[in-house]
Design a protein around this motif. Structure first.
Motif, short mmCIF file in Angstrom:
data_model
loop_
_atom_site.label_atom_id
_atom_site.label_comp_id
_atom_site.label_asym_id
_atom_site.label_seq_id
_atom_site.Cartn_x
_atom_site.Cartn_y
_atom_site.Cartn_z
N MET A 14 0.34 -1.64 -0.40
CA MET A 14 -0.18 -0.33 0.29
C MET A 14 0.91 1.47 0.01
O MET A 14 0.64 2.32 -0.44
N ARG A 15 2.36 1.13 0.64
CA ARG A 15 2.64 2.43 0.79
C ARG A 15 3.31 2.47 -0.32
O ARG A 15 3.32 3.38 -1.50
N THR A 16 4.02 1.65 -1.55
CA THR A 16 4.51 1.93 -2.32
C THR A 16 4.08 1.29 -4.26
O THR A 16 4.72 1.55 -5.38
N ALA A 17 3.19 0.59 -3.71
CA ALA A 17 2.62 0.08 -5.04
C ALA A 17 1.62 1.83 -5.78
O ALA A 17 1.24 2.57 -5.29
N GLN A 18 2.86 1.47 -7.02
CA GLN A 18 1.98 2.77 -7.87
C GLN A 18 1.02 2.72 -8.93
O GLN A 18 0.06 3.95 -8.71
N ARG A 19 0.17 1.63 -8.52
CA ARG A 19 -0.94 1.54 -9.28
C ARG A 19 -2.19 1.86 -8.64
O ARG A 19 -2.21 0.65 -7.63
N ALA A 20 -3.19 2.57 -8.32
CA ALA A 20 -4.01 2.67 -7.89
C ALA A 20 -5.27 1.36 -7.69
O ALA A 20 -5.26 0.95 -7.18
N GLN A 21 -5.07 0.62 -9.26
CA GLN A 21 -6.21 -0.90 -9.28
C GLN A 21 -5.45 -1.53 -7.84
O GLN A 21 -5.82 -2.64 -8.12
N THR A 22 -3.77 -1.76 -8.24
CA THR A 22 -3.72 -2.47 -7.43
C THR A 22 -3.80 -2.38 -5.92
O THR A 22 -3.86 -3.56 -5.07
N ARG A 23 -3.29 -0.70 -5.71
CA ARG A 23 -4.07 -0.64 -3.96
C ARG A 23 -5.45 -1.35 -3.94
O ARG A 23 -5.55 -1.25 -2.95
N LYS A 24 -6.34 -0.54 -4.73
CA LYS A 24 -7.97 -1.29 -4.59
C LYS A 24 -7.99 -2.27 -4.78
O LYS A 24 -8.84 -2.93 -3.32
N ARG A 25 -7.32 -2.89 -4.74
CA ARG A 25 -7.81 -4.81 -5.08
C ARG A 25 -6.98 -5.22 -4.08
O ARG A 25 -7.91 -5.81 -3.07
N LEU A 26 -6.20 -5.65 -3.80
CA LEU A 26 -5.08 -5.67 -2.57
C LEU A 26 -6.16 -4.92 -0.65
O LEU A 26 -6.33 -5.69 -0.22
N TYR A 27 -6.63 -3.90 -0.88
CA TYR A 27 -7.38 -3.18 0.23
C TYR A 27 -8.82 -3.87 0.57
O TYR A 27 -9.22 -4.72 1.55
N LYS A 28 -9.80 -4.44 -0.81
CA LYS A 28 -10.72 -5.22 -1.13
C LYS A 28 -10.41 -6.59 0.04
O LYS A 28 -10.97 -6.65 0.91
N GLU A 29 -8.99 -6.74 -0.77
CA GLU A 29 -8.83 -8.52 -0.17
C GLU A 29 -8.90 -7.79 1.55
O GLU A 29 -8.83 -9.49 1.98
N TYR A 30 -7.77 -6.84 1.42
CA TYR A 30 -7.78 -7.37 2.98
C TYR A 30 -8.61 -7.13 3.89
O TYR A 30 -8.52 -7.52 5.06
N THR A 31 -9.43 -6.60 3.62
CA THR A 31 -10.71 -5.66 4.34
C THR A 31 -11.71 -7.23 4.45
O THR A 31 -12.09 -7.02 5.53
N GLN A 32 -11.97 -8.21 3.58
CA GLN A 32 -12.92 -8.99 3.84
C GLN A 32 -11.72 -10.45 3.61
O GLN A 32 -12.49 -10.95 3.68
#
Length: 86
Positions: A14-32
């Motif tokens: 989340m700190r280093t990913a440049q692509r918003a899509q990567t951060r969004k997908r990881l956020y969704k997976e992490y929170t669920q």
């Protein structure tokens, strides 16, 4: 890539990913990450929290939790959170 869904991996990506899509997908997976396996356990937990609060004379678990804090009341917290959105 297969990325573990743990805090160190999540935080670094989340700190280093440049692509918003990567951060969004990881956020969704992490929170669920515990859903749906923990759905019934959470439902039971919420019910037990409510029962505890009402046995102790509070309207809800939120009222119980806020009783010993600076905010004191649910309405104060709700107004504060609403002001952050505006």
């Amino acid at each position: 890539y297969i990325i573990p869904i743990d805090w160190p991996s999540y935080n670094e990506i989340m700190r280093t990913a440049q692509r918003a899509q990567t951060r969004k997908r990881l956020y969704k997976e992490y929170t669920q990450r515990g859903y749906p396996a923990n759905h019934d356990a959470l439902k039971t937990l919420f019910q037990l929290r409510y029962e505890l609060a009402t046995i102790l004379g509070y309207e809800s678990y939120a009222h119980f939790q806020l009783a010993d804090t600076m905010a004191k009341e649910v309405a104060i917290v709700e107004n504060f959170l609403s002001s952050l959105i505006e």
